[in-house]
Design an enzyme around this catalytic site. Structure first.
Site, short mmCIF file in Angstrom:
data_model
loop_
_atom_site.label_atom_id
_atom_site.label_comp_id
_atom_site.label_asym_id
_atom_site.label_seq_id
_atom_site.Cartn_x
_atom_site.Cartn_y
_atom_site.Cartn_z
N ASP A 404 45.49 31.59 -39.91
CA ASP A 404 44.46 30.79 -39.59
C ASP A 404 43.87 30.86 -38.08
O ASP A 404 44.48 31.30 -37.25
CB ASP A 404 45.15 29.45 -39.87
CG ASP A 404 43.97 28.16 -39.61
OD1 ASP A 404 42.88 28.25 -40.26
OD2 ASP A 404 44.26 27.41 -38.69
N GLU A 457 41.34 34.86 -40.73
CA GLU A 457 39.91 34.11 -40.80
C GLU A 457 39.47 34.07 -39.16
O GLU A 457 39.90 33.82 -38.39
CB GLU A 457 40.73 32.50 -40.96
CG GLU A 457 39.39 31.69 -41.21
CD GLU A 457 39.59 30.16 -40.56
OE1 GLU A 457 38.66 29.35 -40.91
OE2 GLU A 457 40.45 30.20 -39.91
#
Length: 726
Positions: A404, A457
């Site tokens: 993330d 990401e």
């Protein structure tokens, strides 16, 4: 006799060397003295393992400090027979008679920051020492003046079990006999300034209490899962990868029981068969590490090694992973090494210093999420995180980690104004420590768990994110294509009459499509915070909204790149996702919603059965435009090639509600073509317009630069997949 000041410091939990005071010690005349601190004890007798009395201890302090000479050698085993104030007699082991917990090699590697599996020795680990069962506790807190284990086994009294400091690596350790799996515990820390901090949860805890409770739970380390060639092949770059992204707390809830969460086993019984039936190859779970706030969706974790107790114990999570693999489904976890929350029981200011986070808020505070940023310049912090990656991959056998907020890690000025960030040592904006960490993590995963994948990401143009580190890349296997997601959703939100002016939003992704190994993400972030659901972002009346959505989904499955779809999008949920509610499964009673679900199921099965749609996702040889310049009709057409040049698929997309008759489409080969899938089919809620007759033969009319062509009727707002048969 022991100096009074040492006794007083033990009684006040203010001694930094409890093993220098407590336990067996050799005194004058080569005698053995045993000392212990047992609040509320009335008498203490030292006995041998066979029950022989070795000596009586004398109370030296009213708080419960006892000392006495015993008829045994210093290293001889013994037990303490204690009569408590209640009159109860208890035979217990003395923690302070046991040797060191950490081995010399562990101490060396922890101090060096190169211990690949620190979770094997840090935290609370049930074990047997000198034939006695109990739990070893070890916590990194190098700047503390005293650390105590507190728990339900010692009345949460920090005076009872102070720990020993291993100065070589800054780790405090203690073996506690009799403490077993399931016990609740924390660490109470006194800073070097004398301040007693709020009790801390264990950074390496394998299990935690359910919020709002915050204690760690002693858990057994899961056995290592053997590598599996099947999973390696299923995760490969040339494999079909279609990911169903799920927030476990809101996928389904048990309405009959107050809307409670499903357990790990209930999720295995329902989610896995659903994903299997829908044709998804992988599940991706929003973070399952323990986190205190439901509204963070798991992206502000505190127990990075603990599967959340919301759905049961860690063993239940292990069963879920196993059931996934038995069903041929891969499991990817969202993983958060970028930042952590500042809750008092967590990592912030852990030992009275900025241990895990940067001290300067210009480096250590994340403005967007009000969280703290890991100090990746510290070897021990990198070790903590790299070890955590291996923990999930090896001990639970998960297939991969989607990392993330990588963009926020790569740049020191991310979401900061001028003057609010500190340049790197060369004066630049790149976070060199984070870059080194990501490379290290990916290298370790690649060597230690070859079958596993990592996905980034990452929303910037940082180069070579999904290229090997030896070639100058970050080492990820895949990168989310945020640019594709942004451009295509912007295009789809436009009224079809205006799309002719924005065709580049749908074609620009092919300019850079092969720079990285891309995943095409329609994730949870696209259906929250006022953005609306995927369906409501489509223009037009109800029919056009559904048709637009079906067209978009077809285009997504035809476009190069692996696929990711957030839960609810597969049946066109109407409202925004709410983490506190179950998905609106009742919508499947309506034909249009059921039609979208059927379409996604068929797209997945077509995708998996058609090598041309996945084999060459990341090389130019796998894609060829037929026509990307028909702006007036908002049409796109292209070819997807497999490694076998005899196997290809033609994809045609119509982004207007118009039916285009007598449309000539150039094709690469003569022979018969048939519709493999048409998003306008009646089964999906479409208008039943077929693009071509079954088994239509291509003629020899050159078109679109091809030697052959088909004459088609292009259905409205539809994506059509055409297969060459012979």
């Amino acid at each position: 006799m022991l100096p009074p000041q040492d006794i007083d410091r033990i009684c006040r939990a203010n001694h930094n060397d409890p093993f220098g005071v407590l336990g067996p010690h050799t005194i004058k005349g080569n005698q053995t003295s045993v000392r212990c601190f047992l609040p509320t004890a009335q008498t203490v007798t030292v006995v041998s393992p066979d029950g022989q009395v070795l000596g009586e201890l004398v109370q030296q302090h009213p708080d419960g400090f006892f000392e006495g000479v015993v008829s045994a050698k210093r290293d001889a085993p013994y037990q303490l027979r204690v009569v408590w104030a209640s009159g109860f007699t208890h035979l217990l082991e003395d923690p302070y008679r046991f040797p060191l917990v950490l081995g010399e090699m562990d101490v060396w590697l922890l101090g060096e920051g190169t211990h690949l599996r620190p979770f094997e020795v840090l935290g609370a680990r049930p074990c047997t020492m000198q034939g006695v069962s109990g739990t070893s506790f070890a916590v990194w807190a190098p700047n503390a003046s005293r650390v105590s284990v507190v728990g339900d086994f010692n009345a949460w009294d920090s005076r009872r079990h102070p720990m020993r400091l291993r100065r070589e690596c800054g780790v405090w350790e203690l073996f506690l006999p009799g403490v077993q799996a399931g016990a609740l515990y924390k660490y109470e820390i006194r800073t070097h300034c004398g301040e007693v901090l709020a009790a801390r949860a264990d950074p390496y805890a394998l299990q935690s209490e359910l919020r709002p409770a915050t204690a760690s739970v002693v858990g057994k380390l899961p056995a290592k899962i053997a590598p599996d060639l099947t999973r390696k092949l299923a995760n490969a770059l040339d494999a079909p990868v279609s990911i169903y992204e799920v927030h476990l707390g809101s996928w389904r809830r048990v309405a009959e029981e107050g809307g409670r969460w499903l357990t790990w086993d209930e999720l295995a019984d329902t989610l896995i068969p659903y994903a299997q039936d829908m044709g998804f190859t992988h599940l991706e779970l929003l973070p399952v590490s323990e986190h205190p706030f439901d509204g963070s969706w798991g992206y502000q974790p505190i127990g990075l090694y603990a599967p959340t107790s919301r759905f049961g114990d860690a063993a239940g999570f292990g069963r879920l992973v196993k059931r996934c693999h038995e069903a041929g489904i891969g499991l990817i976890l969202d993983w958060v090494p970028a930042h952590f929350p500042s809750d008092a029981h967590g990592l912030a200011n852990f030992d009275g210093t900025h241990l895990y986070e940067y001290a300067d808020p210009r480096e250590g505070f994340h403005n967007d999420w009000n969280t703290l940023i890991y100090n990746l310049g510290r070897t021990e912090v990198k070790n903590f995180l790299v070890g955590n990656a291996l923990y999930w991959l090896e001990r639970f056998g998960v297939d991969g980690l989607r990392v993330d907020a990588v963009a926020s890690m790569l740049y020191r000025d991310y979401s900061r104004e001028d003057g609010q960030w500190i340049p790197n040592i060369y004066g630049g904006r790149e976070n060199l420590e984070a870059i080194a960490f990501l490379k290290r993590m990916n290298e370790v995963v690649g060597v230690q768990r070859e079958q596993a994948i990592t996905l980034a990401e990452e929303s910037t143009a940082y180069p070579a994110v999904s290229r090997p580190t030896f070639a100058g890349g970050l080492g990820f296997h895949y990168k989310w294509n945020m640019g594709w997601m942004h451009d295509t959703l912007a295009y789809m939100a436009r009224d079809p009459i205006y799309r002719q002016h924005h065709q580049g939003e749908m074609t620009f992704s092919m300019v850079y499509a092969f720079n990285e190994n891309f995943v095409l993400p329609i994730s949870h972030d696209e259906v929250v915070h006022g953005k609306g659901s995927l369906l409501t972002r489509m223009p037009g009346d109800a029919w056009q909204k559904f048709a637009n959505l079906r067209t978009f989904l077809g285009y997504m499955f035809g476009h190069p790149g692996k696929k990711l779809l957030f839960m609810g999008c597969e049946f066109a949920q109407e409202r925004e996702w709410n983490h506190d509610q179950s998905l609106d499964w009742h919508l499947l009673d309506e034909p249009q919603h059921a039609g979208v679900q059927t379409l996604v199921r068929d797209l997945n099965h077509l995708y998996r059965a058609t090598p041309a749609l996945y084999q060459q996702d990341f090389v130019p040889a796998g894609f060829e435009w037929i026509d990307h310049g028909d702006n007036q009709r908002s049409l796109l057409s292209f070819i997807r090639w497999s490694t076998d040049q005899a196997s290809f698929v033609v994809v045609l997309c119509n982004f207007t509600p118009n039916v285009w008759t007598d449309y000539r489409l150039g094709v690469p080969r003569s022979g018969h073509y048939q519709e493999a899938l048409n998003t306008d089919w009646a089964a999906y809620g479409g208008s039943r317009v077929c693009a071509l007759a079954a088994g239509q033969l291509a003629d020899d009319t050159p078109w679109h630069g091809k030697l052959h062509s088909l004459l088609l009727t292009v259905p409205p707002l539809a994506t059509v997949f055409l297969k060459w048969t012979a």
